[in-house]
Design an enzyme around this catalytic site. Structure first.
Site, PDB file in Angstrom:
ATOM      1  CG  HIS A 424      -1.411   1.091   1.554  1.00 18.72           C
ATOM      2  ND1 HIS A 424      -3.504   1.502   0.638  1.00 18.72           N
ATOM      3  CD2 HIS A 424      -1.599   2.635   1.904  1.00 18.72           C
ATOM      4  CE1 HIS A 424      -3.566   2.460   1.076  1.00 18.72           C
ATOM      5  NE2 HIS A 424      -2.290   3.514   1.580  1.00 18.72           N
ATOM      6  CD  GLU A 425       1.875   3.530   3.365  1.00 18.05           C
ATOM      7  OE1 GLU A 425       2.023   5.153   3.157  1.00 18.05           O
ATOM      8  OE2 GLU A 425       0.826   3.858   4.163  1.00 18.05           O
ATOM      9  CG  HIS A 428       0.245   6.309  -1.046  1.00 16.24           C
ATOM     10  ND1 HIS A 428      -1.614   6.439  -1.282  1.00 16.24           N
ATOM     11  CD2 HIS A 428      -0.625   5.694   0.294  1.00 16.24           C
ATOM     12  CE1 HIS A 428      -1.984   6.043  -0.703  1.00 16.24           C
ATOM     13  NE2 HIS A 428      -1.960   5.985   0.344  1.00 16.24           N
ATOM     14  CG  ASP A 500      -5.243   7.230   1.154  1.00 16.41           C
ATOM     15  OD1 ASP A 500      -4.135   7.608   1.970  1.00 16.41           O
ATOM     16  OD2 ASP A 500      -4.720   5.351   0.934  1.00 16.41           O
TER      17      ASP A 500
HETATM   18 ZN    ZN Z   1      -2.899   5.085   2.218  1.00 12.31          ZN
END
Ligand code: ZN
Ligand code: ADP
Length: 596
Positions: A424-425, A428, A500
């Protein structure tokens, strides 16, 4: 910020001390009264009766009209004694009857001499008076306790000046005329100048609205009376309104002064025809309007009110003669941040490696309160680490702590969760690496902080005053990069992206409703419109808004997906580095991009 007045405290303490003193004097009095009955100079009533009727040893009795205390002269004794009789009339009759029977006692009745009886009367009333006073004091004390919880219009000289307010130069310039007016109201009146009664300060929490209001009072040397809008809101009907009235009563007494109402949106939000809490709210707001209209400009009361949600305010508040002047208190720019850091580090031990200018650069968007908080956190961290002075590491740790919440070292994270967070990170970070308008990655981590399972920190070097449409679109792409990576790399999606998605939706809504960035709707502000007002733009305007918001999100999501698909190798590499090291720096991130 709220500093519950010191005066309040000392006032309360005074009452407590008074109460204790009264209690002590009551006890002493009771002891004296009971003891005084037992002096040898006094005869008990039964004893007196015996001495009159059986012993016949009483020679003379002195009485004062209206007093039950009598003087008794015994035949065989020089000194007179005192006695207390139950009733003067019955006693006189008794003596007269005895005389008829030949048992004569000389009875002298003196008219009541006020200077003897009145004090003695008072003296006998003293316990009652003291009790009443004690009762009142207790009531007052309770009232005060109650007040410090709810009604708390404090009036104090602040001692805060413009020197304590960093940055905000334009705002200070705008408000200096208020200071001058409060200092010399006469001069302004003679010139025929109209000074605003009310000024609204707009700005995020922590930007220094309270501080600047206090500084105005401090500069002018006038009392600062403050209350928070939320304190006006009460369950009991009419209480809010009566508090507003009391607030202004107090202000009129101490004028010239500053009245500061924090969170005015709590009472000043648009009036409705509703019932219960809403109509209570209306009453409070109406009272505020009445008060503002009621005092003349020459009463030299200036009402400052703060809000973060100007669009919520009832328009009536903004009419001439009320809050007809508005000052926006913006979050500080780099120079302002540096100055705020300087002010708040004045009382802290800073190591030689600390560069406040550098920190100011790294903290774009931070408010004054957050900056003050960072320095305080840094001091705590330095103390825990047994450092002589605060060093740069302490400060950076403090920044992280304040931005993303406390590091949760103790939480055990499952391998599966870790992997999900890593992708997930990484999503980004990888996505934003390809978005020209987005800030560079500063640090990526899968160590949970606060509510977030991990975080991606960006370098925000410049302060932005305007945000372009492209920038907003790309912001949404970056926000959705996390979700896109989870889906593509792990073929599963998680709740980790909820924040988010929330932010992305907000940005898209703002684009359509606030900034007129949707072609189908055009440059029309639909943000603050009520239902019926919206309909004037067409019956299906809300459907169009929905479609437009969804289109923006959909486009951004597919862009995020294709960026991930085209850079899968990089995504894997970053995620793996995260799983191995938990936190990776900007340098490491760039290295991966160079080598993969
Ligand atoms: Zn996030
Ligand atoms: P607001 O009323 O806008 O929510 P406050 O005035 O209560 O914000 O600010 C909270 C604290 O943050 C202040 O007491 C002060 O310590 C710090 N602060 C905020 N802005 C500034 C500033 N411009 N200069 C110095 N300190 C500031």
């Amino acid at each position: 910020m709220k500093e519950k007045g010191n005066n309040k405290h000392s006032e309360r303490n005074l009452y407590i001390v008074l109460g204790i003193l009264l209690l002590i004097s009551l006890i002493v009095l009771a002891v004296v009264l009971t003891n005084s009955k037992k002096t040898d100079n006094e005869i008990a009533y039964s004893d007196l009766m015996y001495k009159i009727m059986q012993e016949k040893s009483v020679e003379k009795i002195d009485m004062t009209v209206g007093s039950t205390t009598i003087k008794v002269k015994l035949k065989n004794e020089e000194e007179e004694k005192k006695a207390i009789i139950p009733s003067t009339q019955a006693f006189v009759e008794l003596i007269q009857e005895q005389a008829k029977e030949g048992n004569y006692v000389e009875l002298k009745q003196e008219p009541a001499s006020t200077w003897v009886t009145l004090p003695s009367k008072l003296f006998s009333l003293l316990p009652t008076i003291l009790l009443i006073i004690l009762f009142v004091v207790i009531l007052k004390m309770q009232g005060l306790g109650d007040k410090s919880k709810t009604y708390d219009a404090e009036s104090q000289k602040t001692g805060t000046t413009f020197k304590d307010v960093a940055g905000l130069e334009e705002e200070k310039n705008e408000l200096i005329e208020i200071v001058n007016f409060l200092k010399e109201p006469k001069k302004f009146h003679e010139m025929g100048a109209k000074i605003p009664k009310g000024i609204l300060l707009y700005g995020k929490p922590g930007t220094g609205k309270t501080l600047i209001a206090k500084a105005i009072a401090g500069e002018a040397g006038v009392p600062f009376i403050s209350m928070s809008g939320s304190e006006f809101i009460e369950m009991f009907a009419g209480l809010g309104a009566s508090r507003v009235r009391k607030l202004f009563e107090k202000a009129k007494k101490v004028a010239p002064c500053i009245v500061f109402i924090d969170e005015i949106d709590a009472i000043g939000s648009r009036r409705t025809g509703g019932s219960g809490a809403e109509s209570e709210n209306n009453q409070t707001l109406n009272q505020l309007l009445v008060e503002m209209d009621g005092f003349e400009t020459n009463e030299t009361i200036i009402v400052l009110a703060a809000t973060n949600r100007p669009e919520m305010l009832d328009k009536a508040l903004l009419r001439p003669g009320r809050f007809d002047r508005q000052v926006t208190i913006a979050a500080p720019d780099a120079k302002g941040r540096e100055e705020i850091l300087k002010i708040h580090s004045a009382d802290k031990k800073l190591g030689p490696d600390i560069d406040l200018k550098e920190i100011a650069k790294d903290t774009a968007g931070f408010t004054g309160a957050e900056l003050a908080n960072i320095l305080n956190e840094a001091a705590i961290i330095a103390t825990i680490n047994n450092h002589e002075e605060i060093n740069m590491n302490d400060l950076e740790e403090a920044i992280k702590k304040v931005t993303v919440g406390l590091q949760k070292q103790s939480r055990v994270i499952s391998q599966k969760d870790k992997k999900l967070t890593a992708y997930h990170e990484a999503g980004h970070a990888v996505v934003s690496r390809f978005l020209p308008t987005q800030d560079n990655v500063k640090e990526i981590s899968i160590i949970p902080r606060g509510l977030a399972g991990g975080y991606t920190m960006y370098k925000t070097n410049e302060d932005k005053y305007y945000i372009s449409k492209t920038e907003m679109e790309e912001k949404i792409v970056a926000l959705l990069g996390g979700r896109a990576a989870e889906k593509i790399a792990l073929d599963d999606i998680s709740t980790g992206a909820s924040n988010d998605i929330e932010v992305a939706t907000e940005v898209a809504k703002d684009m359509v409703k606030k900034y007129g960035m949707s072609d189908k709707i055009g440059p029309i502000n639909l943000e603050t419109k009520e239902q019926y007002e919206l309909q004037t733009f067409g019956n299906n305007i809300e459907d169009i808004i929905g479609v437009e918001v969804k289109t923006i999100i959909d486009k951004a999501y597919s862009r995020a997906q294709s960026l991930i698909i085209n850079n899968m190798d990089k995504l894997h590499a970053v995620a793996e580095a995260l799983l191995e090291n938990e936190t990776i720096s900007e340098e490491k991130f760039e290295e991966i991009f160079r080598n993969v």
